[in-house]
Write a protein that holds these residues in place. Structure first.
Motif, PDB file in Angstrom:
ATOM      1  N   UNK A 106       1.052  -1.302  -0.132  1.00 19.30           N
ATOM      2  CA  UNK A 106      -0.001  -0.071   0.059  1.00 19.30           C
ATOM      3  C   UNK A 106       0.825   1.236  -0.112  1.00 19.30           C
ATOM      4  N   UNK A 107       1.962   1.247   1.071  1.00 24.68           N
ATOM      5  CA  UNK A 107       2.642   2.454   1.088  1.00 24.68           C
ATOM      6  C   UNK A 107       3.389   2.787  -0.122  1.00 24.68           C
ATOM      7  N   UNK A 108       4.104   1.444  -0.658  1.00 21.94           N
ATOM      8  CA  UNK A 108       4.778   1.572  -1.827  1.00 21.94           C
ATOM      9  C   UNK A 108       4.029   2.357  -3.125  1.00 21.94           C
ATOM     10  N   UNK A 109       2.708   2.228  -3.132  1.00 23.41           N
ATOM     11  CA  UNK A 109       2.106   2.722  -4.388  1.00 23.41           C
ATOM     12  C   UNK A 109       1.637   4.151  -4.236  1.00 23.41           C
ATOM     13  N   UNK A 110       1.983   4.631  -3.052  1.00 20.77           N
ATOM     14  CA  UNK A 110       1.593   6.186  -2.803  1.00 20.77           C
ATOM     15  C   UNK A 110       2.471   7.285  -3.267  1.00 20.77           C
ATOM     16  N   UNK A 111       2.231   8.126  -3.998  1.00 26.27           N
ATOM     17  CA  UNK A 111       3.159   9.133  -4.402  1.00 26.27           C
ATOM     18  C   UNK A 111       3.489  10.425  -3.656  1.00 26.27           C
ATOM     19  N   UNK A 112       2.234  10.921  -3.170  1.00 23.76           N
ATOM     20  CA  UNK A 112       1.859  12.092  -2.356  1.00 23.76           C
ATOM     21  C   UNK A 112       2.333  11.827  -0.975  1.00 23.76           C
ATOM     22  N   UNK A 156       1.526  13.316   1.910  1.00 22.26           N
ATOM     23  CA  UNK A 156       0.295  13.428   2.978  1.00 22.26           C
ATOM     24  C   UNK A 156      -0.609  12.227   2.822  1.00 22.26           C
ATOM     25  N   UNK A 157      -0.609  11.653   1.458  1.00 19.71           N
ATOM     26  CA  UNK A 157      -1.449  10.519   1.325  1.00 19.71           C
ATOM     27  C   UNK A 157      -0.751   9.389   1.891  1.00 19.71           C
ATOM     28  N   UNK A 158       0.559   9.488   1.504  1.00 23.44           N
ATOM     29  CA  UNK A 158       1.447   8.159   2.111  1.00 23.44           C
ATOM     30  C   UNK A 158       1.261   8.036   3.621  1.00 23.44           C
ATOM     31  N   UNK A 159       1.434   9.218   4.416  1.00 29.26           N
ATOM     32  CA  UNK A 159       1.372   9.347   5.914  1.00 29.26           C
ATOM     33  C   UNK A 159      -0.209   8.760   6.222  1.00 29.26           C
ATOM     34  N   UNK A 160      -1.197   9.092   5.324  1.00 30.50           N
ATOM     35  CA  UNK A 160      -2.604   8.482   5.832  1.00 30.50           C
ATOM     36  C   UNK A 160      -2.574   6.950   5.599  1.00 30.50           C
ATOM     37  N   UNK A 161      -1.758   6.575   4.508  1.00 31.43           N
ATOM     38  CA  UNK A 161      -1.797   5.055   4.273  1.00 31.43           C
ATOM     39  C   UNK A 161      -0.761   4.378   5.146  1.00 31.43           C
ATOM     40  N   UNK A 162       0.027   5.059   5.764  1.00 29.95           N
ATOM     41  CA  UNK A 162       1.008   4.574   6.944  1.00 29.95           C
ATOM     42  C   UNK A 162       0.204   4.403   8.292  1.00 29.95           C
ATOM     43  N   UNK A 163      -0.703   5.359   8.554  1.00 26.66           N
ATOM     44  CA  UNK A 163      -1.598   5.427   9.828  1.00 26.66           C
ATOM     45  C   UNK A 163      -2.325   3.989   9.620  1.00 26.66           C
ATOM     46  N   UNK A 164      -3.071   4.026   8.591  1.00 22.21           N
ATOM     47  CA  UNK A 164      -4.014   2.971   8.362  1.00 22.21           C
ATOM     48  C   UNK A 164      -3.278   1.625   8.500  1.00 22.21           C
ATOM     49  N   UNK A 165      -2.313   1.473   7.970  1.00 25.93           N
ATOM     50  CA  UNK A 165      -1.571   0.187   7.940  1.00 25.93           C
ATOM     51  C   UNK A 165      -1.231  -0.011   9.433  1.00 25.93           C
TER      52      UNK A 165
END
Lengths: 163, 163
Positions: free
Chosen positions: A87-93, A95-104
């Motif tokens: 998930x995190x590897x697919x995210x470029x932005x 802020x959105x990557x931080x959101x994905x990290x929190x979720x994971x």
């Protein structure tokens, strides 16, 4: 091994969680490095220090049941971390990557919450009051870590809304 | 795919959960078959029916964001179910096996609780009030299923204590 009693099941589950916590000690620094927000980085680093304590507590629990600390591959944490990496590897932005990290991170927290809650119940049932107490301390820290992530997710939402 | 926005991340996570729920529709009957206590069997069968509803709700959510229902391999559920199979397969005694099934079911519930809670938050943030509402209904059912398992775990402990 063959599990015949609740003592065996307790022991096997402690081995599983010992693997998971040791794996997290290796994985959390990578997660902190991927994070952009200083608050998120610091929350992950704080949880890394707690996680090292969780490993030590599980070693104490092994001692309390007269067993050697042995890890048993935990397929659940392997799957959860593989998914987090993807998930995190697919995210470029960022802020959105931080959101994905929190979720994971919260999926991992919830796995641990379920496991520790079960272990505390079994430890009480088996008369290991001392093990129940220290496993309960870890459970409280996992619950607090999950709440911290929820509060950071709220901050992140506000930041995105302001952009 | 590359995730650039929170809309993308929401969509990817719905695809992941769609895979997980469909996988559970296949796995829960096996879990019910492995269970011995009639109460546990019936709780799993009840949750199977709910899970079919969760699949339909996710299909509705795909419609609400103008996407086709597509599943994306969910490594987390794969790992959680692999671990559940391993644990339950090692247990000989039927009461202890039920205890192991309850414990594994709760790790799956907690994964879903974490994911749905996140999705409800993102749906609100993205202005998808309708999606937030139906995802919230599923979240409530997952929370209730987890509580039901906790209450069955208590019954199981009492049964073992009586033996």
């Amino acid at each position: 091994m063959t599990v015949k009693t609740l003592d065996d099941l307790f022991h096997e589950t402690v081995k599983d969680l010992y693997y998971a916590e040791k794996k997290l000690v290796k994985s959390l620094p990578k997660m902190a490095k991927m994070a952009t927000s200083p608050d998120l980085k610091s929350a992950i680093e704080h949880h890394l220090e707690q996680t090292k304590g969780h490993v030590s507590r599980l070693e104490e629990v092994f001692g309390m049941i007269d067993k050697k600390p042995v890890a048993k591959k935990c397929e659940a944490i392997e799957g959860l971390l593989k998914e987090a990496d993807e998930v995190v590897g697919e995210i470029e932005d960022t802020d959105i990557r931080d959101t994905g990290i929190i979720s994971s991170a919260q999926t991992v927290e919830h796995y641990e919450i379920a496991r520790y809650r079960t272990l505390v119940g079994w430890a009480h049932h088996l008369g290991h009051a001392d093990a129940a107490r220290i496993l309960g301390e870890t459970l409280d820290e996992e619950l607090a870590a999950d709440e911290k992530m929820s509060s950071l997710a709220g901050d992140e939402d506000m930041r995105q809304a302001a952009e």
